[in-house]
Write a protein that holds these residues in place. Structure first.
Motif, PDB file in Angstrom:
ATOM      1  N   GLY B 220       0.812  -1.335   0.139  1.00 43.73           N
ATOM      2  CA  GLY B 220       0.133   0.029   0.005  1.00 43.73           C
ATOM      3  C   GLY B 220       1.025   1.236  -0.146  1.00 43.73           C
ATOM      4  N   ARG B 221       0.275   2.360   0.255  1.00 47.26           N
ATOM      5  CA  ARG B 221       0.803   3.797   0.290  1.00 47.26           C
ATOM      6  C   ARG B 221       1.789   3.583   1.188  1.00 47.26           C
ATOM      7  NH1 ARG B 221      -3.027   8.275  -1.298  1.00 47.26           N
ATOM      8  NH2 ARG B 221      -4.123   7.599   0.696  1.00 47.26           N
ATOM      9  N   SER B 246      -2.710  -1.615  -3.362  1.00 47.00           N
ATOM     10  CA  SER B 246      -4.142  -0.986  -2.763  1.00 47.00           C
ATOM     11  C   SER B 246      -4.371  -0.016  -4.199  1.00 47.00           C
ATOM     12  CB  SER B 246      -4.035  -0.320  -1.633  1.00 47.00           C
ATOM     13  OG  SER B 246      -2.954   0.661  -1.751  1.00 47.00           O
ATOM     14  N   ARG B 247      -5.368   0.518  -4.034  1.00 48.68           N
ATOM     15  CA  ARG B 247      -5.866   1.401  -5.443  1.00 48.68           C
ATOM     16  C   ARG B 247      -4.895   2.524  -5.441  1.00 48.68           C
ATOM     17  NH1 ARG B 247     -11.674   3.657  -7.041  1.00 48.68           N
ATOM     18  NH2 ARG B 247     -11.370   5.411  -5.820  1.00 48.68           N
ATOM     19  N   GLN B 260      -4.826  -4.621  -8.590  1.00 48.26           N
ATOM     20  CA  GLN B 260      -5.363  -3.789  -7.614  1.00 48.26           C
ATOM     21  C   GLN B 260      -6.097  -5.021  -7.178  1.00 48.26           C
ATOM     22  OE1 GLN B 260      -7.440  -0.314  -8.694  1.00 48.26           O
ATOM     23  NE2 GLN B 260      -8.835  -0.697  -7.486  1.00 48.26           N
ATOM     24  N   VAL B 261      -6.236  -4.848  -5.655  1.00 48.27           N
ATOM     25  CA  VAL B 261      -7.052  -5.863  -4.731  1.00 48.27           C
ATOM     26  C   VAL B 261      -8.283  -4.806  -4.212  1.00 48.27           C
ATOM     27  CG1 VAL B 261      -7.194  -7.164  -2.683  1.00 48.27           C
ATOM     28  CG2 VAL B 261      -5.469  -7.453  -4.281  1.00 48.27           C
ATOM     29  N   GLN B 263     -12.731  -3.675  -4.148  1.00 51.09           N
ATOM     30  CA  GLN B 263     -14.065  -3.438  -4.249  1.00 51.09           C
ATOM     31  C   GLN B 263     -13.928  -3.243  -5.839  1.00 51.09           C
ATOM     32  OE1 GLN B 263     -16.078  -0.342  -2.630  1.00 51.09           O
ATOM     33  NE2 GLN B 263     -17.384  -0.440  -4.206  1.00 51.09           N
ATOM     34  N   THR B 264     -13.176  -2.222  -6.368  1.00 47.92           N
ATOM     35  CA  THR B 264     -13.041  -1.941  -7.777  1.00 47.92           C
ATOM     36  C   THR B 264     -11.908  -2.634  -8.475  1.00 47.92           C
ATOM     37  OG1 THR B 264     -12.054   0.083  -7.096  1.00 47.92           O
ATOM     38  CG2 THR B 264     -14.298   0.326  -7.873  1.00 47.92           C
ATOM     39  N   GLY B 277       1.969  -2.141   4.620  1.00 45.81           N
ATOM     40  CA  GLY B 277       1.625  -0.433   4.493  1.00 45.81           C
ATOM     41  C   GLY B 277       0.557  -0.274   3.780  1.00 45.81           C
ATOM     42  N   SER B 279      -3.649   0.456   4.900  1.00 48.06           N
ATOM     43  CA  SER B 279      -4.473   0.798   5.967  1.00 48.06           C
ATOM     44  C   SER B 279      -5.601  -0.101   6.282  1.00 48.06           C
ATOM     45  CB  SER B 279      -4.739   2.137   5.991  1.00 48.06           C
ATOM     46  OG  SER B 279      -5.657   2.250   4.813  1.00 48.06           O
ATOM     47  N   GLN B 283     -13.037  -0.601   1.230  1.00 54.35           N
ATOM     48  CA  GLN B 283     -13.021  -1.267  -0.240  1.00 54.35           C
ATOM     49  C   GLN B 283     -11.844  -1.964  -0.323  1.00 54.35           C
ATOM     50  OE1 GLN B 283     -12.647   2.213   0.904  1.00 54.35           O
ATOM     51  NE2 GLN B 283     -14.805   3.117   0.070  1.00 54.35           N
ATOM     52  N   HIS B 284     -10.707  -1.798   0.268  1.00 52.90           N
ATOM     53  CA  HIS B 284      -9.591  -2.725   0.057  1.00 52.90           C
ATOM     54  C   HIS B 284      -9.930  -4.149   0.732  1.00 52.90           C
ATOM     55  CE1 HIS B 284      -5.599  -3.774  -0.921  1.00 52.90           C
ATOM     56  NE2 HIS B 284      -5.504  -4.548   0.177  1.00 52.90           N
ATOM     57  N   ASN B 298       2.190  -2.618   9.643  1.00 57.04           N
ATOM     58  CA  ASN B 298       1.779  -1.521   9.607  1.00 57.04           C
ATOM     59  C   ASN B 298       2.490  -0.735  11.049  1.00 57.04           C
ATOM     60  OD1 ASN B 298       0.259   0.991   9.561  1.00 57.04           O
ATOM     61  ND2 ASN B 298      -1.046   0.000   7.945  1.00 57.04           N
ATOM     62  N   LYS B 299       2.787   0.592  10.573  1.00 62.12           N
ATOM     63  CA  LYS B 299       3.386   1.119  11.838  1.00 62.12           C
ATOM     64  C   LYS B 299       2.302   1.865  12.788  1.00 62.12           C
ATOM     65  CE  LYS B 299       4.292   5.431   9.538  1.00 62.12           C
ATOM     66  NZ  LYS B 299       5.515   6.273   8.888  1.00 62.12           N
ATOM     67  N   ASP B 316       7.873  -0.536  11.571  1.00 58.14           N
ATOM     68  CA  ASP B 316       8.196   0.201  10.282  1.00 58.14           C
ATOM     69  C   ASP B 316       8.503  -0.966   9.246  1.00 58.14           C
ATOM     70  OD1 ASP B 316       9.321   1.567   8.201  1.00 58.14           O
ATOM     71  OD2 ASP B 316      10.646   2.633   9.363  1.00 58.14           O
ATOM     72  N   LEU B 317       7.838  -0.980   8.259  1.00 54.53           N
ATOM     73  CA  LEU B 317       8.151  -1.952   7.338  1.00 54.53           C
ATOM     74  C   LEU B 317       9.455  -1.897   6.681  1.00 54.53           C
ATOM     75  CD1 LEU B 317       7.777  -1.023   3.808  1.00 54.53           C
ATOM     76  CD2 LEU B 317       5.883  -0.152   4.437  1.00 54.53           C
TER      77      LEU B 317
HETATM   78  C1  LIG Z   1     -15.612   4.081  -4.702  1.00 52.75           C
HETATM   79  C2  LIG Z   1     -14.290   3.490  -4.265  1.00 52.75           C
HETATM   80  C3  LIG Z   1     -13.663   2.349  -4.620  1.00 52.75           C
HETATM   81  C4  LIG Z   1     -12.586   1.885  -4.074  1.00 52.75           C
HETATM   82  N1  LIG Z   1     -11.970   0.805  -4.388  1.00 52.75           N
HETATM   83  C5  LIG Z   1     -10.668   0.421  -3.630  1.00 52.75           C
HETATM   84  C6  LIG Z   1      -9.968  -0.931  -4.213  1.00 52.75           C
HETATM   85  O1  LIG Z   1     -10.584  -1.584  -4.819  1.00 52.75           O
HETATM   86  N2  LIG Z   1      -8.801  -1.235  -3.691  1.00 52.75           N
HETATM   87  C7  LIG Z   1      -8.349  -0.416  -2.713  1.00 52.75           C
HETATM   88  O2  LIG Z   1      -7.095  -0.669  -2.129  1.00 52.75           O
HETATM   89  N3  LIG Z   1      -8.974   0.828  -2.270  1.00 52.75           N
HETATM   90  C8  LIG Z   1      -9.760   1.114  -3.124  1.00 52.75           C
HETATM   91  N4  LIG Z   1     -10.566   2.449  -2.751  1.00 52.75           N
HETATM   92  C9  LIG Z   1      -9.506   3.359  -1.782  1.00 52.75           C
HETATM   93  C10 LIG Z   1      -9.570   3.024  -0.445  1.00 52.75           C
HETATM   94  O3  LIG Z   1     -10.707   3.975   0.204  1.00 52.75           O
HETATM   95  C11 LIG Z   1      -8.430   3.530   0.440  1.00 52.75           C
HETATM   96  O4  LIG Z   1      -8.100   4.988   0.176  1.00 52.75           O
HETATM   97  C12 LIG Z   1      -7.059   2.936  -0.200  1.00 52.75           C
HETATM   98  O5  LIG Z   1      -7.261   1.426  -0.096  1.00 52.75           O
HETATM   99  C13 LIG Z   1      -5.910   2.997   0.801  1.00 52.75           C
HETATM  100  O6  LIG Z   1      -4.945   2.586   0.205  1.00 52.75           O
HETATM  101  P1  LIG Z   1      -3.565   2.116   1.482  1.00 52.75           P
HETATM  102  O7  LIG Z   1      -4.253   1.506   2.471  1.00 52.75           O
HETATM  103  O8  LIG Z   1      -2.495   1.782   0.441  1.00 52.75           O
HETATM  104  O9  LIG Z   1      -3.055   3.776   1.691  1.00 52.75           O
HETATM  105  P2  LIG Z   1      -3.277   4.520   3.190  1.00 52.75           P
HETATM  106  O10 LIG Z   1      -4.776   4.665   3.608  1.00 52.75           O
HETATM  107  O11 LIG Z   1      -2.813   5.665   2.745  1.00 52.75           O
HETATM  108  O12 LIG Z   1      -2.610   3.682   4.116  1.00 52.75           O
HETATM  109  C14 LIG Z   1      -1.129   3.650   4.077  1.00 52.75           C
HETATM  110  C15 LIG Z   1      -0.758   2.894   5.465  1.00 52.75           C
HETATM  111  O13 LIG Z   1       0.554   2.515   5.417  1.00 52.75           O
HETATM  112  C16 LIG Z   1       0.831   2.729   6.824  1.00 52.75           C
HETATM  113  N5  LIG Z   1       2.380   3.064   6.616  1.00 52.75           N
HETATM  114  C17 LIG Z   1       3.034   4.281   6.272  1.00 52.75           C
HETATM  115  N6  LIG Z   1       4.486   4.062   6.194  1.00 52.75           N
HETATM  116  C18 LIG Z   1       4.724   2.883   6.926  1.00 52.75           C
HETATM  117  C19 LIG Z   1       5.724   2.455   7.158  1.00 52.75           C
HETATM  118  N7  LIG Z   1       7.274   2.961   6.982  1.00 52.75           N
HETATM  119  N8  LIG Z   1       6.142   1.028   7.870  1.00 52.75           N
HETATM  120  C20 LIG Z   1       4.721   0.521   8.110  1.00 52.75           C
HETATM  121  N9  LIG Z   1       3.388   0.974   7.630  1.00 52.75           N
HETATM  122  C21 LIG Z   1       3.494   2.208   7.248  1.00 52.75           C
HETATM  123  C22 LIG Z   1       0.281   3.737   7.215  1.00 52.75           C
HETATM  124  O14 LIG Z   1       0.195   3.422   8.577  1.00 52.75           O
HETATM  125  C23 LIG Z   1      -1.054   3.400   6.707  1.00 52.75           C
HETATM  126  O15 LIG Z   1      -1.953   2.846   7.289  1.00 52.75           O
HETATM  127  C24 LIG Z   1     -11.668   2.962  -3.298  1.00 52.75           C
HETATM  128  C25 LIG Z   1     -12.436   3.865  -2.922  1.00 52.75           C
HETATM  129  C26 LIG Z   1     -13.545   4.513  -3.337  1.00 52.75           C
HETATM  130  C27 LIG Z   1     -14.184   5.721  -2.983  1.00 52.75           C
END
Ligand SMILES: Cc1cc2nc3c(=O)[nH]c(=O)nc-3n(C[C@H](O)[C@H](O)[C@H](O)COP(=O)(O)OP(=O)(O)OC[C@H]3O[C@@H](n4cnc5c(N)ncnc54)[C@H](O)[C@@H]3O)c2cc1C
Ligand SMILES: Nc1ncnc2c1ncn2[C@@H]1O[C@H](COP(=O)(O)O)[C@@H](O)[C@H]1O
Lengths: 268, 337
Positions: B220-221, B246-247, B260-261, B263-264, B277, B279, B283-284, B298-299, B316-317
Motif C-alpha cells: 500500500g501507500r 491498494s488502489r 489492484q485488490v 472493491q473496484t 503498508g 491501512s 474497499q480494500h 503497519n506502523k 516500520d516496514l
Molecule cells: C468507490 C471507491 C472504490 C475503491 N476501491 C478500492 C479498491 O478496489 N482497492 C483499494 O485498495 N482501495 C480502493 N479504494 C480506496 C480506499 O478507500 C483507500 O483509499 C485505499 O485502499 C488506501 O490505500 P492504502 O492502504 O495503500 O493507503 P493509506 O490509507 O494511505 O494507508 C497507508 C498505510 O501505510 C502505513 N505506513 C506508512 N508508512 C509505513 C511504514 N514505514 N511502515 C509500516 N507502515 C507504514 C500507514 O500507517 C497507513 O496505514 C476505493 C475508494 C472508493 C471511494
C-alpha cells in the motif's frame, strides 16, 4: 442524434455506515452526489453531440431533491432533464426501476425518436449493473454493456460500433440503433462545467413526471412491484481478533519465526 | 415442478475455456441442493462444447443442459439470453446462479428482466433458510460498508450472481455420473440486433492473474515511493508470491490495474495475504477478506487492516521487510543445504 442519459443520485458511499446498536443505516448528514460512473455517461453523450449534433436529455428517477443531479447534468452539457418522482416509486428494486425508466423513455421516444441511451456501468450504492440491461430488454434495444470506447457512430446507417472491456480482452461489437450502452470509467475524462453551462444549470427547472402521468401498472412499481426485498442489513463481519505484536529489536527473532512458521504451513 | 426442483449454474466459457467461477458455483449449488431436495444442473451454451461437458458432471452437476450452435461461438447478450430463456421457460429451475463477471452480470440482467424475476448481484454468501426455504443472498452494499441479505419471495426462479473466488473450488470427481440433455435453438442471423466483429485478447505480458495466486504480497501507500517496490518484489520472488496493491498505487501508476485488490479491483482468496503498508480501507478489505491467513505489517496500531489480520506486526516496514527477506533466505539455504 437524440440521446438519453440515465443518471442516479446516490449517497457518497464512502461515508455510509451501520449504526452498531440499531443495525440500521446511518443516513443523516451524508452528502448525495451524482453516481460517479454516470458522469462518464454524461461526458460520452456530450462528446457524441460535439461530433454529430443533436439533443441530450438527462433522465433520473428519485426523490424531489434528485433535481440537483439533473442540474449537474445540465452544467455538463445536457439540453434537457426529466425527473421521475412519486411516492409510489419508493422501494423500487432494479426490475421496477427499469420498468419505470423504460416507460418514461417510451414517452420521450414518441416525441422525438431516441437513437441512444447511455447509462453508467453501475451505481455505487446498489452496485448491481442491472438497470441498464433491464431498460434495453424492455425496449428491445441492442444491449451493449461495459463499453470502453465508441469507435463509430453512423446515424444514417443506424449503427454503432463499440469496444467492450472484458476480463480477458476487448470485444468489438456492432449494434443497431437504437441501442443502450453502459460505460466504464475508462471511456473518457469527465470535463467540468463551462461557465455558460453553469448559468444555464442555475436557471434550470426539470420536467417532472409521476406514476399517473406515465400510466404505470401499480403492481409493477415500488415495493409491491419489486421481487427482491432486503431481509436484513448488518456491518461487515470482523474476523475474530488475531495476534497483534509490537515490533522491537528484542522480539524480532520471535516475530520472524512466527511469520516463517505461517509461511511454511501455507506452502505444505 | 415442485417435486423435481433444480438449481442451475451457468457455465461461462470463452472459446471453450471455462471460467473457474463456474466450477465454484457448481460446488456451491451442490451444498444448497439438499435443503430444497433439488438436483444441480449445468447450463452450457456455445459452439463445439463437447470438450468440457464431462467436467461439469465431475464438478458436481447432476444434469447438463446444452445448446451447441455456431451462433453461440462468441458471447453476445441477445443470442445467449434467448438460448438461456428457451431452457429456463421449458424446465423452470428454482434457482439460477451465474458468476458476477462481466458476461455473467450482462446475461443475468437480461434473463431476469425477461422472466420478470428478482436478481441479486455480486453475492458473497448463499444459504437456504431452514424455515422458509428462501434463498438468503448476502452481498456487500454501499461500497462494502454494509452487508445486506436479499430474498425473493414471490417470483421464481431466484437468481443471483456470485463473485469469483468467494465460494470454494470443489474437487473434480470423474467417476460421477450425470444426465446430458441436448436442446436445439435457431435464430435468424439477419434479424440480430448486434454482432461481434472482433476480439482483442488482453496484453498478457503483465495482466497479472493474482486472483489465482496462493500467496500474495500486497503493498500500500506505506511503501512511500515506486523505488521501494524492489523490496516487495524481492520478498515476493523469494516466496513465489504474486504482488497485489491498494488502489492509490495503481492511481499513481506504480503498478498496473491488473494487480489492484479490492472493491473496484480483484477479489482474491489466497492461502496467505501479506499486507505491507496498507491501512485496510473497507474497499480494500472487500477484495481480500476471504484470504485464509492474513499477515499485516503497519506502523499504525489503529490501522483497520489489523482487524482482519491473523498475525499483525506493528512497526516500520522498512525495518521488518528486509529482516524478513533475510529470514526467508536463511530458511531456503537451510532446506537446500
Ligand atoms: C468507490 C471507491 C472504490 C475503491 N476501491 C478500492 C479498491 O478496489 N482497492 C483499494 O485498495 N482501495 C480502493 N479504494 C480506496 C480506499 O478507500 C483507500 O483509499 C485505499 O485502499 C488506501 O490505500 P492504502 O492502504 O495503500 O493507503 P493509506 O490509507 O494511505 O494507508 C497507508 C498505510 O501505510 C502505513 N505506513 C506508512 N508508512 C509505513 C511504514 N514505514 N511502515 C509500516 N507502515 C507504514 C500507514 O500507517 C497507513 O496505514 C476505493 C475508494 C472508493 C471511494
Ligand atoms: N433511479 C435511477 N434513475 C436513473 N438512472 C438510474 C437509476 N438507477 C440506475 N440508473 C442507471 O443505471 C445504471 C446502473 O445502476 P445499477 O443497476 O443500480 O447499478 C446507473 O449507472 C444509471 O445510469
Amino acid at each position: 442524434m437524440n440521446i438519453i442519459v440515465c443518471i442516479k443520485q446516490v449517497p457518497d458511499t464512502t461515508q455510509v455506515r451501520i449504526d452498531p446498536k440499531t443495525n440500521t443505516l446511518i443516513r443523516q448528514g451524508i452528502p448525495t452526489i451524482v453516481n460517479p460512473y454516470d458522469l462518464h455517461a454524461l461526458e460520452a453523450a456530450v462528446e457524441l453531440k460535439e461530433n454529430h449534433g443533436g439533443f441530450i436529455t438527462a433522465l433520473t428517477m428519485g426523490p424531489p431533491q434528485a433535481k440537483e443531479a439533473l442540474k449537474e447534468a445540465i452544467s455538463a452539457g445536457c439540453d434537457g432533464g426529466v425527473l421521475l418522482t412519486d411516492r409510489a416509486f419508493a422501494g423500487s428494486d432494479t426490475l421496477a426501476t427499469s420498468y419505470i425508466l423504460s416507460a418514461a423513455i417510451r414517452r420521450l421516444d414518441a416525441d422525438n425518436k431516441v437513437d441512444l441511451i447511455i447509462c453508467g456501468q453501475q451505481s455505487i450504492d446498489g452496485d448491481t449493473a442491472q438497470v441498464g440491461p433491464g431498460i434495453a430488454q424492455r425496449l428491445n434495444y441492442s444491449q451493449l454493456t461495459y463499453v470502453s470506447k465508441i469507435r463509430e457512430m453512423d446515424i444514417e446507417l443506424g449503427n454503432v460500433i463499440v469496444e467492450r472491456r472484458l476480463e480477458n480482452g476487448t470485444q468489438v461489437v456492432s449494434g443497431r440503433l437504437p441501442a443502450l450502452i453502459t460505460v466504464v470509467k475508462e471511456i473518457n475524462e469527465y470535463r467540468y462545467a463551462s461557465l455558460a453551462n453553469l448559468i444555464k444549470a442555475a436557471k434550470f427547472e426539470p420536467i417532472i413526471w409521476n406514476q399517473e402521468y406515465l400510466k404505470l401498472d401499480k403492481s409493477r412499481i415500488g415495493l409491491k412491484g419489486s421481487p427482491t426485498t432486503v431481509r436484513r442489513i448488518f456491518a461487515p463481519p470482523r474476523k475474530s481478533s488475531g495476534e497483534i505484536v509490537n515490533y522491537k529489536s528484542e522480539n524480532s527473532r520471535e516475530i520472524m519465526k512466527s511469520i516463517i512458521d505461517i509461511i511454511s504451513k501455507v506452502r505444505q | 415442478m415442485s417435486d423435481n426442483k433444480e438449481i442451475w449454474v451457468f457455465i461461462e466459457q470463452y472459446h471453450n475455456e471455462v471460467a473457474d467461477v463456474s466450477w465454484e458455483l457448481l460446488g456451491e449449488a451442490a451444498k444448497l441442493a439438499p435443503a430444497i431436495k433439488a438436483k444441480t444442473a449445468a447450463i452450457i451454451l456455445g459452439k463445439n462444447i463437447n470438450t468440457f461437458v464431462k467436467e461439469t458432471i465431475a464438478y458436481g452437476a447432476d444434469k447438463v443442459y446444452t445448446i451447441d450452435n455456431p451462433i453461440l461461438g462468441d458471447y453476445q447478450t441477445e443470442t445467449y439470453s434467448k438460448a438461456f430463456l428457451k431452457l429456463a421457460k421449458k424446465y423452470k429451475p428454482e434457482i439460477i446462479l451465474l458468476g458476477a463477471t462481466i458476461t455473467g452480470r450482462d446475461l443475468a440482467s437480461a434473463v431476469a428482466t425477461k422472466l420478470e424475476t428478482g436478481l441479486t448481484a455480486d453475492c458473497t454468501a448463499l444459504e437456504i433458510n431452514e424455515e422458509t426455504k428462501f434463498l438468503w443472498q448476502t452481498r456487500p452494499a454501499f461500497g462494502g460498508n454494509v452487508m445486506a441479505t436479499i430474498i425473493c419471495k414471490l417470483k421464481r426462479p431466484e437468481m443471483a450472481t456470485v463473485r469469483p473466488r468467494v465460494m470454494e473450488m470443489p474437487t473434480a470427481d470423474f467417476k460421477r455420473e450425470g444426465e446430458i440433455i441436448r436442446e436445439y435453438f435457431t435464430l435468424d442471423e439477419e434479424s440480430l440486433l448486434a454482432r461481434v466483429l472482433d476480439f482483442i485478447p488482453a496484453d498478457n505480458t503483465d495482466a497479472a492473474q493474482i486472483e489465482k495466486a496462493e500467496i500474495i504480497v500486497a503493498a500500500g501507500r506505506g511503501i512511500g515511493s515506486a523505488d521501494n517496490f524492489g523490496l516487495l518484489r524481492e520478498l515476493a520472488d523469494l516466496l513465489g508470491a504474486d504482488i497485489g496493491v491498494s488502489r492509490p498505487l495503481v492511481e499513481m501508476g506504480w503498478m498496473p490495474y491488473s494487480h489492484q485488490v479490492g472493491q473496484t479491483g480483484k477479489t482474491v482468496r489466497p492461502k496467505l495475504y501479506l499486507a505491507v503498508g496498507i491501512s485496510g480501507a473497507v474497499q480494500h478489505l472487500a477484495g481480500m477478506r476471504n484470504s485464509e491467513v492474513v499477515i499485516a505489517i503497519n506502523k499504525d496500531p489503529e490501522a483497520p487492516i489489523f482487524q482482519v489480520a491473523d498475525y499483525g506486526i506493528v512497526g516500520d516496514l522498512f525495518v521488518i521487510v528486509p529482516e524478513l527477506i533475510n529470514a526467508v533466505k536463511a530458511l531456503k539455504s537451510q532446506s537446500e543445504g
